[in-house]
Design a protein around this motif. Sequence first.
Motif, PDB file in Angstrom:
ATOM      1  N   GLU A  21       0.511  13.629 -32.950  1.00  0.00           N
ATOM      2  CA  GLU A  21       0.403  12.298 -32.786  1.00  0.00           C
ATOM      3  C   GLU A  21       1.468  11.508 -33.350  1.00  0.00           C
ATOM      4  OE1 GLU A  21      -1.820  10.669 -30.950  1.00  0.00           O
ATOM      5  OE2 GLU A  21      -3.824  11.647 -30.791  1.00  0.00           O
ATOM      6  N   SER A  22       1.905  11.697 -34.613  1.00  0.00           N
ATOM      7  CA  SER A  22       2.933  11.117 -35.153  1.00  0.00           C
ATOM      8  C   SER A  22       4.324  11.220 -34.538  1.00  0.00           C
ATOM      9  CB  SER A  22       3.318  11.590 -36.802  1.00  0.00           C
ATOM     10  OG  SER A  22       4.155  11.183 -37.346  1.00  0.00           O
ATOM     11  N   TRP A  23       4.668  12.588 -34.123  1.00  0.00           N
ATOM     12  CA  TRP A  23       5.662  12.746 -33.206  1.00  0.00           C
ATOM     13  C   TRP A  23       5.946  12.109 -31.806  1.00  0.00           C
ATOM     14  CZ3 TRP A  23       6.815  15.602 -28.710  1.00  0.00           C
ATOM     15  CH2 TRP A  23       8.285  15.422 -28.488  1.00  0.00           C
ATOM     16  N   LEU A  24       4.649  12.165 -31.335  1.00  0.00           N
ATOM     17  CA  LEU A  24       4.714  11.330 -29.984  1.00  0.00           C
ATOM     18  C   LEU A  24       4.723   9.871 -30.185  1.00  0.00           C
ATOM     19  CD1 LEU A  24       1.547  13.201 -28.491  1.00  0.00           C
ATOM     20  CD2 LEU A  24       3.971  13.572 -27.583  1.00  0.00           C
ATOM     21  N   ASP A  25       4.236   9.353 -31.219  1.00  0.00           N
ATOM     22  CA  ASP A  25       4.690   7.841 -31.578  1.00  0.00           C
ATOM     23  C   ASP A  25       6.067   7.722 -31.730  1.00  0.00           C
ATOM     24  OD1 ASP A  25       1.933   7.398 -31.369  1.00  0.00           O
ATOM     25  OD2 ASP A  25       1.516   7.558 -33.458  1.00  0.00           O
ATOM     26  N   ALA A  26       6.792   8.642 -32.313  1.00  0.00           N
ATOM     27  CA  ALA A  26       8.326   8.313 -32.606  1.00  0.00           C
ATOM     28  C   ALA A  26       9.057   8.813 -31.593  1.00  0.00           C
ATOM     29  CB  ALA A  26       8.654   9.047 -33.996  1.00  0.00           C
ATOM     30  N   ALA A  27       8.833   9.765 -31.060  1.00  0.00           N
ATOM     31  CA  ALA A  27       9.986  10.627 -30.144  1.00  0.00           C
ATOM     32  C   ALA A  27      10.169   9.800 -28.678  1.00  0.00           C
ATOM     33  CB  ALA A  27       9.329  11.801 -29.714  1.00  0.00           C
ATOM     34  N   ALA A  28      11.416   9.811 -28.260  1.00  0.00           N
ATOM     35  CA  ALA A  28      11.565   9.582 -26.978  1.00  0.00           C
ATOM     36  C   ALA A  28      10.970  10.382 -25.805  1.00  0.00           C
ATOM     37  CB  ALA A  28      13.129   9.252 -26.792  1.00  0.00           C
ATOM     38  N   LEU A  29       9.951   9.865 -25.143  1.00  0.00           N
ATOM     39  CA  LEU A  29       9.509  10.893 -24.263  1.00  0.00           C
ATOM     40  C   LEU A  29       9.561  10.810 -22.775  1.00  0.00           C
ATOM     41  CD1 LEU A  29       6.051  10.395 -25.679  1.00  0.00           C
ATOM     42  CD2 LEU A  29       7.471  12.303 -26.327  1.00  0.00           C
ATOM     43  N   PRO A  30       9.858  11.909 -22.134  1.00  0.00           N
ATOM     44  CA  PRO A  30      10.114  11.955 -20.842  1.00  0.00           C
ATOM     45  C   PRO A  30       9.075  11.656 -19.716  1.00  0.00           C
ATOM     46  CG  PRO A  30       9.945  13.922 -21.604  1.00  0.00           C
ATOM     47  CD  PRO A  30       9.807  13.346 -22.627  1.00  0.00           C
ATOM     48  N   ALA A  31       7.844  11.215 -20.508  1.00  0.00           N
ATOM     49  CA  ALA A  31       6.400  11.008 -19.669  1.00  0.00           C
ATOM     50  C   ALA A  31       5.826   9.975 -20.441  1.00  0.00           C
ATOM     51  CB  ALA A  31       5.937  12.149 -19.066  1.00  0.00           C
ATOM     52  N   PRO A  32       4.897   9.320 -19.955  1.00  0.00           N
ATOM     53  CA  PRO A  32       3.920   8.534 -20.669  1.00  0.00           C
ATOM     54  C   PRO A  32       3.290   9.353 -21.927  1.00  0.00           C
ATOM     55  CG  PRO A  32       3.684   8.146 -18.404  1.00  0.00           C
ATOM     56  CD  PRO A  32       4.539   9.256 -18.246  1.00  0.00           C
ATOM     57  N   ARG A  33       2.865   8.617 -22.917  1.00  0.00           N
ATOM     58  CA  ARG A  33       2.337   9.413 -24.156  1.00  0.00           C
ATOM     59  C   ARG A  33       1.046   9.299 -23.625  1.00  0.00           C
ATOM     60  NH1 ARG A  33      -0.712   9.670 -28.292  1.00  0.00           N
ATOM     61  NH2 ARG A  33      -0.002   9.657 -30.578  1.00  0.00           N
ATOM     62  N   PRO A  34       0.389  10.558 -23.908  1.00  0.00           N
ATOM     63  CA  PRO A  34      -1.123  10.789 -23.621  1.00  0.00           C
ATOM     64  C   PRO A  34      -1.741   9.835 -24.787  1.00  0.00           C
ATOM     65  CG  PRO A  34      -0.107  13.073 -23.799  1.00  0.00           C
ATOM     66  CD  PRO A  34       0.932  11.855 -24.123  1.00  0.00           C
ATOM     67  N   GLU A  35      -3.021   9.170 -24.273  1.00  0.00           N
ATOM     68  CA  GLU A  35      -3.707   8.531 -25.192  1.00  0.00           C
ATOM     69  C   GLU A  35      -3.978   9.099 -26.662  1.00  0.00           C
ATOM     70  OE1 GLU A  35      -7.181   6.176 -23.807  1.00  0.00           O
ATOM     71  OE2 GLU A  35      -5.979   5.896 -21.741  1.00  0.00           O
ATOM     72  N   SER A  36      -4.314  10.359 -26.343  1.00  0.00           N
ATOM     73  CA  SER A  36      -4.750  11.142 -27.418  1.00  0.00           C
ATOM     74  C   SER A  36      -4.422  12.728 -27.307  1.00  0.00           C
ATOM     75  CB  SER A  36      -6.332  11.301 -28.011  1.00  0.00           C
ATOM     76  OG  SER A  36      -7.050  11.450 -27.026  1.00  0.00           O
ATOM     77  N   VAL A  37      -4.224  13.318 -28.472  1.00  0.00           N
ATOM     78  CA  VAL A  37      -4.116  14.741 -28.181  1.00  0.00           C
ATOM     79  C   VAL A  37      -5.016  15.633 -28.879  1.00  0.00           C
ATOM     80  CG1 VAL A  37      -1.582  14.823 -27.729  1.00  0.00           C
ATOM     81  CG2 VAL A  37      -2.376  14.864 -30.086  1.00  0.00           C
ATOM     82  N   THR A  38      -5.239  17.074 -28.460  1.00  0.00           N
ATOM     83  CA  THR A  38      -6.309  17.851 -29.177  1.00  0.00           C
ATOM     84  C   THR A  38      -5.550  19.032 -29.856  1.00  0.00           C
ATOM     85  OG1 THR A  38      -6.456  19.219 -26.972  1.00  0.00           O
ATOM     86  CG2 THR A  38      -7.955  17.029 -27.174  1.00  0.00           C
ATOM     87  N   GLU A  39      -6.646  19.875 -30.404  1.00  0.00           N
ATOM     88  CA  GLU A  39      -6.170  21.071 -31.015  1.00  0.00           C
ATOM     89  C   GLU A  39      -5.558  21.904 -29.698  1.00  0.00           C
ATOM     90  OE1 GLU A  39      -5.005  23.690 -33.749  1.00  0.00           O
ATOM     91  OE2 GLU A  39      -5.930  21.670 -34.274  1.00  0.00           O
ATOM     92  N   ALA A  40      -6.143  21.941 -28.573  1.00  0.00           N
ATOM     93  CA  ALA A  40      -5.637  22.712 -27.509  1.00  0.00           C
ATOM     94  C   ALA A  40      -4.372  22.180 -27.070  1.00  0.00           C
ATOM     95  CB  ALA A  40      -6.556  22.635 -26.363  1.00  0.00           C
ATOM     96  N   ASP A  41      -3.909  21.056 -27.041  1.00  0.00           N
ATOM     97  CA  ASP A  41      -2.781  20.467 -26.616  1.00  0.00           C
ATOM     98  C   ASP A  41      -1.700  21.014 -27.885  1.00  0.00           C
ATOM     99  OD1 ASP A  41      -3.760  18.969 -24.435  1.00  0.00           O
ATOM    100  OD2 ASP A  41      -3.987  17.407 -25.753  1.00  0.00           O
ATOM    101  N   LEU A  42      -1.974  20.943 -29.147  1.00  0.00           N
ATOM    102  CA  LEU A  42      -0.927  21.668 -29.989  1.00  0.00           C
ATOM    103  C   LEU A  42      -0.762  23.036 -29.798  1.00  0.00           C
ATOM    104  CD1 LEU A  42       0.263  21.006 -32.928  1.00  0.00           C
ATOM    105  CD2 LEU A  42      -1.737  21.957 -33.973  1.00  0.00           C
ATOM    106  N   GLN A  43      -1.876  23.863 -29.597  1.00  0.00           N
ATOM    107  CA  GLN A  43      -1.718  25.139 -29.004  1.00  0.00           C
ATOM    108  C   GLN A  43      -0.827  25.444 -27.946  1.00  0.00           C
ATOM    109  OE1 GLN A  43      -2.138  27.255 -31.698  1.00  0.00           O
ATOM    110  NE2 GLN A  43      -3.050  25.277 -32.622  1.00  0.00           N
TER     111      GLN A  43
END
Length: 185
Positions: A40-62
């Motif tokens: 979540e912290s990285w998604l807040d800081a990084a220049a993303l090539p797509a919209p940031r998901p509202e939230s992420v899960t353990e499955a997303d991390l994996q």
Amino acid sequence: MTIELTWAWLEGYPSLDFANTVIRRGWTEHELVTSVADLESWLDAAALPAPRPESVTEADLQAFLPLRDAALRLLRAAAGHGSRQRADVETLNEQLISCPEVLLLGDDPGTAVSRSIGSPPPFTVLLTKLAAAVRDVLTDDRQDLALCDAPGCGQLFFQRRTNQAWCGPACGNRARVARHQTGHR
């Protein structure tokens, strides 16, 4: 060893910011994304090539980590550090296939808009766009991809000068100090 997540080194290149979520302290590599909160912290800081998901899960991390690992190895190989592995190419390609896109005409003349086919989850779209950014670096004719070999860095960067050996002045200073100390032992 605990590493504070400041993400101050992010350069705004999605492919490199993605791969550089592993950092070196001394000559030991450390994973910076070890939890959903780190992601979540990285998604807040990084220049993303797509919209940031509202939230992420353990499955997303994996899903994030193996794709990032493959991207990191492929980009390092392209920078002359390591060899390109078929399994890494397959990992990147599998992500690209998992969320196909079409290029449509945009509303303004001369513009195009990329759209995912179907309704993939936002995190899948983001991972696919990150894989595409890595693919584009690997297939572009750029000769400026480099690996900072200063002690405590190991980050990928695009050289601003042909003879640039380090990602920034701080790494250059660390490398010169280390070289000086080695010469005086």
